[in-house]
Scaffold this motif. Structure first.
Motif, PDB file in Angstrom:
ATOM      1  N   MET A 229       0.791  -1.226   0.000  1.00  0.00           N
ATOM      2  CA  MET A 229       0.000   0.000   0.000  1.00  0.00           C
ATOM      3  C   MET A 229       0.829   1.284   0.000  1.00  0.00           C
ATOM      4  O   MET A 229       0.418   2.287  -0.565  1.00  0.00           O
ATOM      5  CB  MET A 229      -0.979   0.006   1.175  1.00  0.00           C
ATOM      6  CG  MET A 229      -2.208  -0.850   0.953  1.00  0.00           C
ATOM      7  SD  MET A 229      -3.147  -0.394  -0.541  1.00  0.00           S
ATOM      8  CE  MET A 229      -2.514  -1.545  -1.747  1.00  0.00           C
ATOM      9  N   THR A 230       1.976   1.293   0.646  1.00  0.00           N
ATOM     10  CA  THR A 230       2.798   2.506   0.634  1.00  0.00           C
ATOM     11  C   THR A 230       3.192   2.852  -0.799  1.00  0.00           C
ATOM     12  O   THR A 230       3.056   4.009  -1.241  1.00  0.00           O
ATOM     13  CB  THR A 230       4.062   2.327   1.495  1.00  0.00           C
ATOM     14  OG1 THR A 230       3.672   2.017   2.837  1.00  0.00           O
ATOM     15  CG2 THR A 230       4.899   3.594   1.495  1.00  0.00           C
ATOM     16  N   LYS A 231       3.655   1.855  -1.526  1.00  0.00           N
ATOM     17  CA  LYS A 231       4.024   2.085  -2.925  1.00  0.00           C
ATOM     18  C   LYS A 231       2.799   2.407  -3.770  1.00  0.00           C
ATOM     19  O   LYS A 231       2.877   3.191  -4.728  1.00  0.00           O
ATOM     20  CB  LYS A 231       4.740   0.855  -3.485  1.00  0.00           C
ATOM     21  CG  LYS A 231       5.486   1.114  -4.774  1.00  0.00           C
ATOM     22  CD  LYS A 231       6.079  -0.141  -5.336  1.00  0.00           C
ATOM     23  CE  LYS A 231       5.020  -1.015  -5.934  1.00  0.00           C
ATOM     24  NZ  LYS A 231       4.307  -0.365  -7.074  1.00  0.00           N
ATOM     25  N   TYR A 232       1.654   1.832  -3.436  1.00  0.00           N
ATOM     26  CA  TYR A 232       0.412   2.097  -4.162  1.00  0.00           C
ATOM     27  C   TYR A 232       0.058   3.585  -4.072  1.00  0.00           C
ATOM     28  O   TYR A 232      -0.282   4.227  -5.070  1.00  0.00           O
ATOM     29  CB  TYR A 232      -0.718   1.245  -3.591  1.00  0.00           C
ATOM     30  CG  TYR A 232      -1.979   1.220  -4.427  1.00  0.00           C
ATOM     31  CD1 TYR A 232      -2.255   0.152  -5.261  1.00  0.00           C
ATOM     32  CD2 TYR A 232      -2.906   2.252  -4.371  1.00  0.00           C
ATOM     33  CE1 TYR A 232      -3.413   0.105  -6.024  1.00  0.00           C
ATOM     34  CE2 TYR A 232      -4.065   2.233  -5.123  1.00  0.00           C
ATOM     35  CZ  TYR A 232      -4.318   1.155  -5.944  1.00  0.00           C
ATOM     36  OH  TYR A 232      -5.466   1.131  -6.704  1.00  0.00           O
ATOM     37  N   TYR A 233       0.121   4.143  -2.865  1.00  0.00           N
ATOM     38  CA  TYR A 233      -0.177   5.562  -2.683  1.00  0.00           C
ATOM     39  C   TYR A 233       0.808   6.445  -3.450  1.00  0.00           C
ATOM     40  O   TYR A 233       0.428   7.464  -4.024  1.00  0.00           O
ATOM     41  CB  TYR A 233      -0.132   5.929  -1.200  1.00  0.00           C
ATOM     42  CG  TYR A 233      -1.410   5.648  -0.443  1.00  0.00           C
ATOM     43  CD1 TYR A 233      -2.539   6.437  -0.628  1.00  0.00           C
ATOM     44  CD2 TYR A 233      -1.480   4.620   0.484  1.00  0.00           C
ATOM     45  CE1 TYR A 233      -3.708   6.196   0.071  1.00  0.00           C
ATOM     46  CE2 TYR A 233      -2.644   4.375   1.200  1.00  0.00           C
ATOM     47  CZ  TYR A 233      -3.765   5.165   0.988  1.00  0.00           C
ATOM     48  OH  TYR A 233      -4.925   4.920   1.691  1.00  0.00           O
ATOM     49  N   TYR A 237      -1.422   8.076  -6.384  1.00  0.00           N
ATOM     50  CA  TYR A 237      -1.823   9.429  -6.003  1.00  0.00           C
ATOM     51  C   TYR A 237      -0.665  10.431  -5.976  1.00  0.00           C
ATOM     52  O   TYR A 237      -0.876  11.617  -5.721  1.00  0.00           O
ATOM     53  CB  TYR A 237      -2.507   9.404  -4.641  1.00  0.00           C
ATOM     54  CG  TYR A 237      -3.790   8.594  -4.646  1.00  0.00           C
ATOM     55  CD1 TYR A 237      -4.909   9.041  -5.329  1.00  0.00           C
ATOM     56  CD2 TYR A 237      -3.871   7.368  -3.982  1.00  0.00           C
ATOM     57  CE1 TYR A 237      -6.087   8.300  -5.355  1.00  0.00           C
ATOM     58  CE2 TYR A 237      -5.033   6.618  -3.985  1.00  0.00           C
ATOM     59  CZ  TYR A 237      -6.138   7.086  -4.676  1.00  0.00           C
ATOM     60  OH  TYR A 237      -7.297   6.353  -4.696  1.00  0.00           O
ATOM     61  N   GLY A 238       0.572   9.963  -6.205  1.00  0.00           N
ATOM     62  CA  GLY A 238       1.711  10.855  -6.283  1.00  0.00           C
ATOM     63  C   GLY A 238       2.160  11.430  -4.955  1.00  0.00           C
ATOM     64  O   GLY A 238       2.828  12.464  -4.914  1.00  0.00           O
ATOM     65  N   THR A 312     -11.399   8.800  -4.553  1.00  0.00           N
ATOM     66  CA  THR A 312     -10.493   9.820  -4.020  1.00  0.00           C
ATOM     67  C   THR A 312      -9.582   9.171  -2.980  1.00  0.00           C
ATOM     68  O   THR A 312      -9.893   8.082  -2.464  1.00  0.00           O
ATOM     69  CB  THR A 312     -11.284  10.954  -3.356  1.00  0.00           C
ATOM     70  OG1 THR A 312     -11.942  10.449  -2.192  1.00  0.00           O
ATOM     71  CG2 THR A 312     -12.311  11.546  -4.320  1.00  0.00           C
ATOM     72  N   PRO A 313      -8.455   9.796  -2.653  1.00  0.00           N
ATOM     73  CA  PRO A 313      -7.576   9.217  -1.626  1.00  0.00           C
ATOM     74  C   PRO A 313      -8.291   8.949  -0.310  1.00  0.00           C
ATOM     75  O   PRO A 313      -8.007   7.958   0.363  1.00  0.00           O
ATOM     76  CB  PRO A 313      -6.475  10.277  -1.458  1.00  0.00           C
ATOM     77  CG  PRO A 313      -6.452  11.001  -2.758  1.00  0.00           C
ATOM     78  CD  PRO A 313      -7.867  11.019  -3.244  1.00  0.00           C
ATOM     79  N   TRP A 314      -9.266   9.808   0.046  1.00  0.00           N
ATOM     80  CA  TRP A 314      -9.939   9.646   1.335  1.00  0.00           C
ATOM     81  C   TRP A 314     -10.954   8.502   1.282  1.00  0.00           C
ATOM     82  O   TRP A 314     -11.100   7.748   2.252  1.00  0.00           O
ATOM     83  CB  TRP A 314     -10.607  10.964   1.730  1.00  0.00           C
ATOM     84  CG  TRP A 314      -9.672  12.121   1.547  1.00  0.00           C
ATOM     85  CD1 TRP A 314      -9.803  13.174   0.701  1.00  0.00           C
ATOM     86  CD2 TRP A 314      -8.393  12.290   2.189  1.00  0.00           C
ATOM     87  NE1 TRP A 314      -8.705  14.006   0.761  1.00  0.00           N
ATOM     88  CE2 TRP A 314      -7.828  13.491   1.676  1.00  0.00           C
ATOM     89  CE3 TRP A 314      -7.683  11.576   3.146  1.00  0.00           C
ATOM     90  CZ2 TRP A 314      -6.585  13.975   2.087  1.00  0.00           C
ATOM     91  CZ3 TRP A 314      -6.443  12.058   3.549  1.00  0.00           C
ATOM     92  CH2 TRP A 314      -5.909  13.228   3.033  1.00  0.00           C
ATOM     93  N   MET A 315     -11.641   8.362   0.151  1.00  0.00           N
ATOM     94  CA  MET A 315     -12.546   7.220  -0.013  1.00  0.00           C
ATOM     95  C   MET A 315     -11.755   5.916  -0.017  1.00  0.00           C
ATOM     96  O   MET A 315     -12.146   4.926   0.612  1.00  0.00           O
ATOM     97  CB  MET A 315     -13.336   7.365  -1.313  1.00  0.00           C
ATOM     98  CG  MET A 315     -14.299   8.541  -1.341  1.00  0.00           C
ATOM     99  SD  MET A 315     -14.927   8.884  -3.007  1.00  0.00           S
ATOM    100  CE  MET A 315     -15.744   7.338  -3.397  1.00  0.00           C
TER     101      MET A 315
END
Length: 421
Positions: A229-233, A237-238, A312-315
Motif C-alpha cells: 500500500m505505501t508504494k500504491y499511494y 496518487y503521487g 479519491t484518496p480519502w474514499m
C-alpha cells in the motif's frame, strides 16, 4: 494468583516482542521503495523483494510451532530473535539485488515468531479467555503500522542504510527484555514425546485445510497489502514517502491493534459466525476497490455527458480502514477455531495454518507486481483479492451448511418464544 500474574507477564512480553518482530518483518514495505529507485527495479522485482522475508517467515512456522510444543515457547522465541539480529544489520551494507533477496530470506525468520508466541501464550489461559489472549498477542501485527510511522522518518533524516541498524539494535534489546520478563511452565511442553510424523497427521484433517484457506485471505491478504500500500499511494496518487506510509498505516494499524477485539467477539459469538461476516465485509470492499479510474462519455438526448469515476484518496483510505478492521477480527476468529479444537497439538496446527497465511502473504505481492506489469492497472491487486474472498465464501458456505441451517431454524423458534412470553 501467582499463575495469573505470570500469565499476564507472558502475554505482555510476548506481545511486545511480536510487535517488534512484525515491524522488522514488514520493513521492506518502506525500505524497498528507495532500494527500488536505487536499483531501477520493475514492479515484479519489487514485489519479490518485499515478499522474500514473508517466504522464509512462513516456511519456518511449522518447525517452530513443533519446537514450541517440544522445548517450550520461551527459549524458542528468544533464540529466534537473536538469530535475526546480524542479518538485519547486514541489510544496510548490501548493494546488489541478490544480496537484498538473500538477506531478506534470513531476516524473514522473525515472521515465524507468531507460531511460537501463539501456543506459548494460549497455554497460559483457560479456554474461556483464550480467544481474547490470542487476540491481544496477535495485535502485535500492528508492528506493520509501527514500521510505517518510524521507518520514513529515519530514512528521511539519516538515509535508508540507517534503518537496518536501528532495527537490529531494537531486536537485540527486545530479546533480552523478553527473556527477563517471561516465564516457563514445563507442563506446557505437551509435544515433548510426540514424534514429528504424529504431529503432522493434522494435515489429514480437512478442517485444517479450511482454516488454511481462511487465514490465507485474512492474514495473507493483510501482509500483502501492508507491503504494497505505501508504494500504491506513491504511484497512484503521487504522494511522498512519508504521507504514503502514514495513509497506509490507516490500514495496518487497525489490522493489528483490533485483533484483540476480534478475539473478544469470537469468544462471544463463535468463530464460524464472525469469520463468515468478515468474509462478506471484505467481499464488498474489494469489489469497490477493484474498480479502476474510468472516464466515460454518455450520449444523451441533450448531448454528451463526460463522467470520471475514481476513488479519491480519502474514499480509498476509508475502504482500506474497513478492510483492515475486518481482517483483524478475522485473524482472531480463525485462530479461535484452532484454540478450541486443537488443545494438545496447537503448536503444530497453528504452524500449518500460519504457513498457509504466510505463503499467501508471499505470493500475493509478487502477483500484484506481475498483474501491474501486464495490465498497467493498479487496482488489479484488489481484483485478485476479490477472487480469493469469493473462493473462501463458497467453501465456507458448503463446509458450515449444517450450522447455518441450525441457526436459521433456531432464530424463528427463539422469536416465537419471546412473543409467547
Amino acid at each position: 494468583m501467582a499463575h495469573k500474574s505470570k500469565a499476564g507477564q507472558v502475554l505482555a512480553s510476548s506481545t511486545i516482542s511480536f510487535t517488534v518482530c512484525f515491524a522488522i518483518w514488514m520493513m521492506f514495505a518502506v525500505l524497498g521503495i528507495p532500494i527500488k529507485t536505487m536499483l531501477g527495479l520493475n514492479e515484479t522485482q519489487f514485489g519479490l523483494l518485499a515478499a522474500m522475508p514473508v517466504l522464509s517467515g512462513s516456511l519456518v512456522r511449522v518447525p517452530l510451532g513443533i519446537w514450541c510444543d517440544k522445548y517450550g515457547g520461551r527459549i524458542v522465541f528468544f533464540l529466534l530473535m537473536l538469530a535475526a539480529v546480524i542479518p538485519i544489520y547486514l541489510i544496510g551494507k548490501a548493494t546488489a539485488y541478490w544480496q537484498f533477496l538473500v538477506l531478506g530470506l534470513l531476516v524473514g525468520i522473525v515472521g515465524g515468531s507468531f507460531s511460537v508466541g501463539t501456543p506459548y501464550v494460549a497455554r497460559w489461559f483457560s479456554k474461556e479467555r483464550r480467544g481474547l489472549a490470542m487476540g491481544i498477542f496477535g495485535a502485535g501485527n500492528s508492528g506493520s503500522a509501527l514500521t510505517k510511522f518510524v521507518a520514513p522518518a529515519i530514512i528521511a533524516a539519516y538515509g535508508w542504510q540507517m534503518l537496518p541498524t536501528v532495527y537490529a539494535v531494537a531486536l537485540l534489546v527486545t530479546a533480552i527484555l523478553f527473556w527477563l520478563c517471561s516465564a516457563t511452565d514445563p507442563t506446557h511442553q505437551s509435544g515433548a514425546s510426540v514424534p514429528f510424523s504424529e504431529q503432522m497427521k493434522v494435515l489429514k484433517d480437512p478442517r485444517v485445510w479450511r482454516y488454511c484457506q481462511y487465514y490465507s485471505v485474512v492474514f495473507g491478504g493483510y501482509v500483502a497489502l501492508a507491503l504494497w500500500m505505501t508504494k500504491y499511494y506513491v504511484g497512484e496518487y503521487g504522494f511522498d514517502l512519508r504521507l504514503a506510509a502514514l495513509l497506509a498505516a490507516c490500514f495496518s494499524l487497525p489490522g493489528g491493534v483490533l485483533r484483540a477485539l476480534g478475539g473478544c467477539i469470537a469468544d462471544r459469538y463463535g468463530a464460524c459466525k464472525v469469520t463468515w461476516c468478515v468474509m462478506w465485509v471484505c467481499w464488498v470492499c474489494f469489489f469497490l476497490l477493484s474498480y479502476p479510474p474510468t472516464s466515460m462519455v454518455v450520449k444523451t438526448v441533450t448531448g454528451e455527458v463526460h463522467l470520471n469515476l475514481a476513488l479519491t484518496p480519502w474514499m480509498f483510505t476509508g475502504l482500506l480502514f474497513i478492510v483492515g478492521t475486518a481482517m483483524a477480527i478475522g485473524k482472531a476468529s480463525v485462530f479461535k477455531f484452532i484454540g478450541d479444537e486443537y488443545g494438545e497439538n496447537i503448536g503444530a496446527v497453528s504452524g500449518v495454518v500460519g504457513l498457509a497465511g504466510g505463503l499467501g502473504g508471499f505470493v500475493l505481492p509478487i502477483l500484484f507486481g506481475v498483474l501491474l506489469d501486464l495490465t498497467g492497472v493498479r487496482s488489479s491487486a484488489f481484483m485478485l483479492l476479490y477472487g480469493s474472498v469469493c473462493v473462501s465464501l463458497i467453501w465456507m458456505h458448503f463446509s458450515f451448511k449444517p450450522e447455518f441451517k441450525a441457526d436459521a431454524v433456531a432464530a424463528p423458534a427463539g422469536a416465537a418464544l419471546c412473543a409467547a412470553t
